[in-house]
Design an enzyme around this catalytic site. Structure first.
Site, PDB file in Angstrom:
ATOM      1  N   HIS A   1       9.138   7.443   8.277  1.00 58.06           N
ATOM      2  CA  HIS A   1       9.763   7.546   6.955  1.00 58.06           C
ATOM      3  C   HIS A   1      11.235   7.899   7.111  1.00 58.06           C
ATOM      4  O   HIS A   1      11.660   8.475   8.102  1.00 58.06           O
ATOM      5  CB  HIS A   1       9.026   8.580   6.098  1.00 58.06           C
ATOM      6  CG  HIS A   1       7.791   8.016   5.445  1.00 58.06           C
ATOM      7  ND1 HIS A   1       7.674   7.815   4.092  1.00 58.06           N
ATOM      8  CD2 HIS A   1       6.622   7.586   5.980  1.00 58.06           C
ATOM      9  CE1 HIS A   1       6.492   7.301   3.816  1.00 58.06           C
ATOM     10  NE2 HIS A   1       5.815   7.146   4.944  1.00 58.06           N
TER      11      HIS A   1
ATOM     12  N   CYS B   1       4.804  10.138  -0.597  1.00 60.51           N
ATOM     13  CA  CYS B   1       3.458  10.688  -0.503  1.00 60.51           C
ATOM     14  C   CYS B   1       3.365  11.888  -1.429  1.00 60.51           C
ATOM     15  O   CYS B   1       4.159  12.816  -1.308  1.00 60.51           O
ATOM     16  CB  CYS B   1       3.165  11.099   0.937  1.00 60.51           C
ATOM     17  SG  CYS B   1       1.570  11.917   1.136  1.00 60.51           S
TER      18      CYS B   1
ATOM     19  N   ARG C   1       0.835  -1.212   0.000  1.00 59.92           N
ATOM     20  CA  ARG C   1       0.000   0.000   0.000  1.00 59.92           C
ATOM     21  C   ARG C   1       0.877   1.273   0.000  1.00 59.92           C
ATOM     22  O   ARG C   1       1.060   1.901  -1.033  1.00 59.92           O
ATOM     23  CB  ARG C   1      -0.960  -0.027   1.210  1.00 59.92           C
ATOM     24  CG  ARG C   1      -2.180   0.869   1.061  1.00 59.92           C
ATOM     25  CD  ARG C   1      -1.918   2.359   1.209  1.00 59.92           C
ATOM     26  NE  ARG C   1      -1.287   2.719   2.469  1.00 59.92           N
ATOM     27  CZ  ARG C   1      -0.850   3.945   2.759  1.00 59.92           C
ATOM     28  NH1 ARG C   1      -0.974   4.933   1.883  1.00 59.92           N
ATOM     29  NH2 ARG C   1      -0.262   4.198   3.910  1.00 59.92           N
ATOM     30  N   ASP C   2       1.429   1.621   1.144  1.00 59.04           N
ATOM     31  CA  ASP C   2       2.210   2.860   1.206  1.00 59.04           C
ATOM     32  C   ASP C   2       3.405   2.790   0.263  1.00 59.04           C
ATOM     33  O   ASP C   2       3.802   3.792  -0.333  1.00 59.04           O
ATOM     34  CB  ASP C   2       2.680   3.118   2.642  1.00 59.04           C
ATOM     35  CG  ASP C   2       3.042   4.570   2.903  1.00 59.04           C
ATOM     36  OD1 ASP C   2       2.780   5.412   2.023  1.00 59.04           O
ATOM     37  OD2 ASP C   2       3.605   4.877   3.964  1.00 59.04           O
TER      38      ASP C   2
ATOM     39  N   HIS D   1       4.829   4.901  12.522  1.00 60.99           N
ATOM     40  CA  HIS D   1       4.956   4.861  11.053  1.00 60.99           C
ATOM     41  C   HIS D   1       6.022   5.896  10.691  1.00 60.99           C
ATOM     42  O   HIS D   1       5.776   7.097  10.722  1.00 60.99           O
ATOM     43  CB  HIS D   1       3.602   5.203  10.434  1.00 60.99           C
ATOM     44  CG  HIS D   1       3.601   5.194   8.934  1.00 60.99           C
ATOM     45  ND1 HIS D   1       3.203   4.100   8.202  1.00 60.99           N
ATOM     46  CD2 HIS D   1       3.950   6.149   8.033  1.00 60.99           C
ATOM     47  CE1 HIS D   1       3.296   4.394   6.903  1.00 60.99           C
ATOM     48  NE2 HIS D   1       3.754   5.624   6.779  1.00 60.99           N
TER      49      HIS D   1
HETATM   50 ZN    ZN Z   1       3.791   6.627   4.966  1.00 57.42          ZN
END
Ligand code: ZN
Length: 305
Positions: A212, A243, A18-19, A210
């Site tokens: 990055h 993103c 997904r991400d 979460h």
């Molecule tokens: Zn993310």
């Protein structure tokens, strides 16, 4: 290596389907997404963020969410998470048979507007409705608080601001877990430790981070989050991810680097870092990018003989 006293359990949620893939320009075939998911299960991942139920016009890479969910291996002991931004997505997630639903809750109005054309207040209203939909279907609901440590539009995000939004979420929804996201990879360990410790004081829920890797603080932030009571970490093989509404957001912390670091410290994540590295190479080649993990360059240590 001398072992310190490890925490009872630390687990990894792989978000690469997904991400990791969501914003890659090269379309990934449904069969390749399913191969990725099957391989993740086989290398030891027990929770996988498989799809998002969002507008296919805005996120074409996730247009086959239903087809992916229809093909995931169901007898392998893995839990499949579907990401949702609103009630429409939540209904789709239920129909598609997700095991868990993850709701993205922005903590700044500026990011809420850019990412999902809403406001923080409206996103909290929507969360309440999503919570009812998930509860009616007996699907555990988790929340990921986006841009909790810094926002590409607002800039600095004070800890109080993130905690206030998350506090409202805890009051208004029945949650199984709450995550704070460093969506653009701007957090530093001291900040991460402080904000998670404050959240730990507010709730007994399982906490997830979460993180990055944009500015190479993700593993240090992991350490700080663990010291503050976080036991679950998101990551993506090959360090995939980014993103479109978070300029400069390089990929997620890589599953292989995270699993290797935690394994070396004596934690059992159940994930084989060498195999995760190979899988990262494979999926990165599919989207015509290079893997961004340390292990992709240096390999595991010590090497197997
Ligand atoms: Zn993310």
């Amino acid at each position: 290596m001398e072992q310190t006293q490890p925490a009872p359990s630390v687990s990894i949620v792989d978000v690469s389907p997904r991400d990791g893939l969501q914003n890659e320009k090269v379309p990934v075939h449904t069969q390749d997404k399913l191969k990725l998911i099957n391989e993740l299960v086989s290398l030891g991942v027990r929770r996988i963020e498989a799809v998002s139920f969002v507008n296919p016009k805005k996120v074409p890479q996730m247009a086959d969410a239903e087809a992916v969910m229809a093909g995931v291996p169901r007898d392998a002991g893995a839990s499949y998470i579907g990401l949702v931004l609103n009630t429409r997505g939540a209904v789709r997630a239920v129909d598609a048979g997700v095991d868990e639903m993850n709701y993205v809750l922005p903590v700044t109005d500026a990011f809420a507007k850019a990412n999902q054309n809403t406001t923080v207040a409206a996103a909290l209203d929507s969360l309440e409705e999503v919570s009812s939909i998930a509860a009616a279907a007996s699907i555990p609901l988790t929340v990921t608080a986006a841009v909790a440590f810094g926002c590409p539009y607002q800039g600095d995000v004070p800890g109080e601001q993130a905690l206030s939004v998350v506090g409202s979420a805890l009051q208004r929804a029945a949650l199984a877990e709450v995550a704070l996201a460093d969506t653009i990879g701007c957090a530093v360990p001291w900040q991460v430790g402080e904000v998670f410790a404050a959240l730990r004081a507010e709730t007994d829920l399982q906490l997830r981070a979460h993180l990055h890797e944009t500015r190479h603080t993700a593993l240090a932030n992991t350490y700080a989050a663990m010291a503050a009571g976080v036991t679950v970490f998101d990551s993506a093989v090959g360090g995939l991810g980014g993103c479109p509404f978070a300029p400069g957001a390089a990929g997620n912390v890589s599953t292989e680097d995270l699993a290797w670091m935690l394994g070396r410290a004596g934690f059992d994540t159940s994930i084989d870092p060498a195999r995760a590295t190979e899988l990262g190479r494979w999926i990165c080649a599919k989207v015509e990018t290079a893997p961004r993990s340390g292990l992709a360059g240096a390999g595991v240590f010590p090497q197997r003989v």
